[in-house]
Design a protein around this motif. Structure first.
Motif, PDB file in Angstrom:
ATOM      1  N   ALA A 237      10.120  -4.797  -8.146  1.00  0.00           N
ATOM      2  CA  ALA A 237      10.510  -5.633  -9.287  1.00  0.00           C
ATOM      3  C   ALA A 237       9.886  -5.134 -10.579  1.00  0.00           C
ATOM      4  CB  ALA A 237      10.101  -7.085  -9.029  1.00  0.00           C
ATOM      5  N   GLY A 238       8.743  -4.447 -10.459  1.00  0.00           N
ATOM      6  CA  GLY A 238       8.110  -3.875 -11.635  1.00  0.00           C
ATOM      7  C   GLY A 238       8.610  -2.497 -11.992  1.00  0.00           C
TER       8      GLY A 238
ATOM      9  N   ASP B  70      16.386  -8.949   1.099  1.00  0.00           N
ATOM     10  CA  ASP B  70      15.856  -8.144  -0.004  1.00  0.00           C
ATOM     11  C   ASP B  70      14.784  -8.856  -0.830  1.00  0.00           C
ATOM     12  OD1 ASP B  70      17.951  -9.704  -1.322  1.00  0.00           O
ATOM     13  OD2 ASP B  70      18.005  -8.220  -2.930  1.00  0.00           O
ATOM     14  N   ILE B  71      14.201  -9.939  -0.320  1.00  0.00           N
ATOM     15  CA  ILE B  71      13.110 -10.653  -0.971  1.00  0.00           C
ATOM     16  C   ILE B  71      11.864 -10.537  -0.103  1.00  0.00           C
ATOM     17  CG2 ILE B  71      12.279 -12.877  -1.832  1.00  0.00           C
ATOM     18  CD1 ILE B  71      14.570 -11.703  -3.461  1.00  0.00           C
ATOM     19  N   VAL B  72      10.727 -10.215  -0.729  1.00  0.00           N
ATOM     20  CA  VAL B  72       9.466 -10.116   0.009  1.00  0.00           C
ATOM     21  C   VAL B  72       9.056 -11.517   0.459  1.00  0.00           C
ATOM     22  CG1 VAL B  72       7.056  -9.401  -0.055  1.00  0.00           C
ATOM     23  CG2 VAL B  72       8.779  -8.120  -1.354  1.00  0.00           C
TER      24      VAL B  72
ATOM     25  N   LEU C 126      -0.446   0.660  -1.796  1.00  0.00           N
ATOM     26  CA  LEU C 126       0.984   0.816  -2.061  1.00  0.00           C
ATOM     27  C   LEU C 126       1.711  -0.511  -1.893  1.00  0.00           C
ATOM     28  CD1 LEU C 126       1.810   4.223  -0.317  1.00  0.00           C
ATOM     29  CD2 LEU C 126       1.651   3.754  -2.772  1.00  0.00           C
ATOM     30  N   ILE C 127       1.207  -1.344  -0.991  1.00  0.00           N
ATOM     31  CA  ILE C 127       1.803  -2.665  -0.792  1.00  0.00           C
ATOM     32  C   ILE C 127       1.077  -3.723  -1.606  1.00  0.00           C
ATOM     33  CG2 ILE C 127       2.115  -4.505   0.916  1.00  0.00           C
ATOM     34  CD1 ILE C 127       2.930  -2.383   2.924  1.00  0.00           C
ATOM     35  N   THR C 128      -0.254  -3.771  -1.500  1.00  0.00           N
ATOM     36  CA  THR C 128      -0.983  -4.861  -2.155  1.00  0.00           C
ATOM     37  C   THR C 128      -0.938  -4.780  -3.683  1.00  0.00           C
ATOM     38  OG1 THR C 128      -3.063  -3.596  -2.022  1.00  0.00           O
ATOM     39  CG2 THR C 128      -2.534  -5.078  -0.191  1.00  0.00           C
TER      40      THR C 128
ATOM     41  N   ASP D 222       9.001 -11.138  -4.686  1.00  0.00           N
ATOM     42  CA  ASP D 222       9.666 -10.053  -5.413  1.00  0.00           C
ATOM     43  C   ASP D 222      10.972  -9.652  -4.732  1.00  0.00           C
ATOM     44  OD1 ASP D 222       7.712  -9.922  -7.307  1.00  0.00           O
ATOM     45  OD2 ASP D 222       6.853  -8.006  -6.640  1.00  0.00           O
ATOM     46  N   ARG D 223      11.907  -9.174  -5.558  1.00  0.00           N
ATOM     47  CA  ARG D 223      13.124  -8.542  -5.041  1.00  0.00           C
ATOM     48  C   ARG D 223      12.883  -7.036  -4.955  1.00  0.00           C
ATOM     49  NH1 ARG D 223      18.535  -9.750  -4.706  1.00  0.00           N
ATOM     50  NH2 ARG D 223      18.119 -11.781  -5.664  1.00  0.00           N
TER      51      ARG D 223
END
Length: 508
Positions: free
Chosen positions: A256-257, A298-300, A326-328, A335-336
């Protein structure tokens, strides 16, 4: 919905993961179903287990020499009484709850057996037939021909088993199959062939200790596992044409960022600096992950650790322990995400199985083992072999060579390549060999596996009757031809960029 994020168009697979992965039964919007009863019936040497549920359920089955295991997603078992079973093949039937959303039925065997699964969708009854191996037979049509030859090698004689298949027969289909219909599984070639009611088949590509295929596998246009760069892949296009091609893969997750994160593989362990994508084809649970994100539609959904139940309508992202950030750091709950998976060159793929190295090119012996990351020892070793070839008339050759025995020397890769040329191959490639080398014809193992028995493997390359060519009963009841979780679509492999000449094989 498919999101185009302005990245270069190299492939096809421009996919939002949820579009690729939506199954017929979704864990997100389906209630928990209950196993209300399990019944046992016997008809001579055939055993029948009937699992009664109170609603639709997704399931997978896998067999070994000691048991048949059926996992049911979004399912819980209710109390039931075990039955005393007297049968030449089945010892007992047990059930337990693996997680709150995963029930497991285990059929303990007295001796190795084959099995088939059937689903009655009207009554929500799952039926497992336990079949003696000698009863799992299938006659061959004229378009599938088997022959056995004694071949002289540099060390003596060996036996070659040759299948000639005419893919122009519209009633036939050549396609790979995974053990247990999931990436993380083991079954013998004959068990896979029986479950798919195959006319014939051979073992597939290489695999790791967990049962994970080491190379590209595509089934019904769905990417099961990603290719190993440069290694040969046997492909059937959507037009039914066979081909042998090396593929390359790239994958990205767009956050999303607007951060683009590298995807190192699909249903493979993550590489350093990259994300691994585990989807429903991997199996019910991921391997142990120290840091992971569950993505649904597609949403976390949340971040977690451990062995994770893979959502039927989504996927799990995992990283190595050193790459937790990478995840945190870049992925937050709510997020999408956009998932982009790319393979090239530009073939419209229906089915594919990886192996290597190539053995024949343009009708000539051609073994670029170093280019495909194989060692000289792999080439020189005299061993049982399995290969697939394509003739000038576009017929498919499936060949298994016995070895490691007093009567059979096996072959080096160059000898195998020479044999494929003698059999008429214009193109050919090697598959897994050694104790994996197995050929099944008409339901029977026709070669002599070097271990004295079949080795459980990760994938097989099968010759099947197309569903529309099967008898009416088979078209409506078998789990192979009417899967609970059918693929949503084939890849759209149009409008690719021109192939990059630097990715072609070197000339010899």
């Amino acid at each position: 919905m498919i999101h185009i994020v302005g990245l270069p168009r190299q492939l096809v697979l421009l996919l939002l993961a949820a579009v690729l992965l939506v199954p017929q039964v979704s864990a997100a919007n389906s209630p928990i179903v209950h196993i209300t009863d399990i019944a046992w019936e016997a008809e001579g040497e055939i055993g029948k287990i009937l699992i009664q549920l109170d609603g639709p359920v997704a399931y997978r089955a896998v067999a070994s020499s000691a048991s048949i295991v059926v996992d049911l997603w979004q399912a819980r078992h209710m109390q039931w009484r075990s039955q005393t079973i007297t049968h030449p093949y089945v010892r007992s039937v047990r059930i337990n709850q693996i997680t709150d959303e995963l029930a497991r039925v285990r059929i303990d065997l007295l001796r190795p057996a084959r099995y088939k699964t059937f689903l009655n969708e009207d009554s929500h009854t799952l039926i497992i037939l336990v079949i003696p191996p000698w009863m799992a037979t299938a006659p061959l049509p004229n378009s599938v021909v088997y022959e056995r030859q004694r071949i002289r090698t540099g060390a003596g004689l060996t036996t070659a088993h040759v299948l000639r298949v005419n893919p122009e027969d519209q009633t036939l289909e050549i396609r790979p199959a995974l053990a247990a219909d999931m990436v993380s599984g083991f079954e013998t070639t004959s068990i896979i062939a029986t479950r798919y009611e195959a006319l014939a088949g051979v073992n597939g590509g290489y695999f790791g200790t967990s049962g994970m295929p080491l190379g590209m596998v595509v089934i019904d246009g769905q990417l099961m596992t990603t290719p190993t760069d440069r290694r040969s892949v046997f492909v059937i296009t959507r037009e039914g044409k066979p081909a042998i091609v090396p593929f390359e893969f790239t994958g990205r997750v767009l956050t999303a960022g607007r951060t683009s994160l590298w995807v190192s593989g699909v249903n493979h362990p993550p590489h350093a600096g990259g994300l691994a994508v585990y989807n429903r084809f991997y199996g019910p649970l991921t391997p142990p992950l120290q840091t992971a994100a569950i993505v649904r539609n597609d949403i976390v959904e949340h971040l977690t650790t451990g062995k994770i139940l893979i959502p039927q309508d989504g996927y799990v992202l995992g990283v190595t322990p050193d790459d937790a950030e990478l995840i945190t750091k870049f992925i937050r709950v709510g997020d999408r995400l956009w998932l982009r998976l790319e393979v090239w060159p530009d073939l419209e793929i229906a089915s594919a199985v990886g192996g290597g190295p190539r053995l024949v090119k343009d009708g000539q012996v051609f073994v670029p083992f170093a280019w495909e990351w194989f060692s000289p020892r792999h080439v020189r070793e005299r061993a049982p072999r399995t290969a697939v070839g394509i003739t000038a008339a576009n017929k498919v050759l499936l060949v298994t060579v016995d070895g490691r025995g007093r009567q059979n020397t096996g072959m080096t890769l160059r000898e195998m390549a020479e044999l494929m040329v003698q059999l008429g191959a214009r193109e050919a490639m090697n598959l897994d060999g050694g104790s994996s080398a197995t050929m099944v014809v008409g339901g029977r193992v026709v070669n002599d596996p070097s271990d004295g028995m079949e080795r459980p493997i990760a994938s097989a390359l099968l010759v099947l009757r197309r569903p529309e060519a099967a008898p009416p009963a088979a078209r409506t009841t078998t789990s192979r031809t009417k899967p609970l979780n059918p693929p949503v679509r084939n890849w759209d492999l149009e409008d690719l960029d021109p192939p990059d000449p630097t990715r072609l094989y070197p000339s010899q």
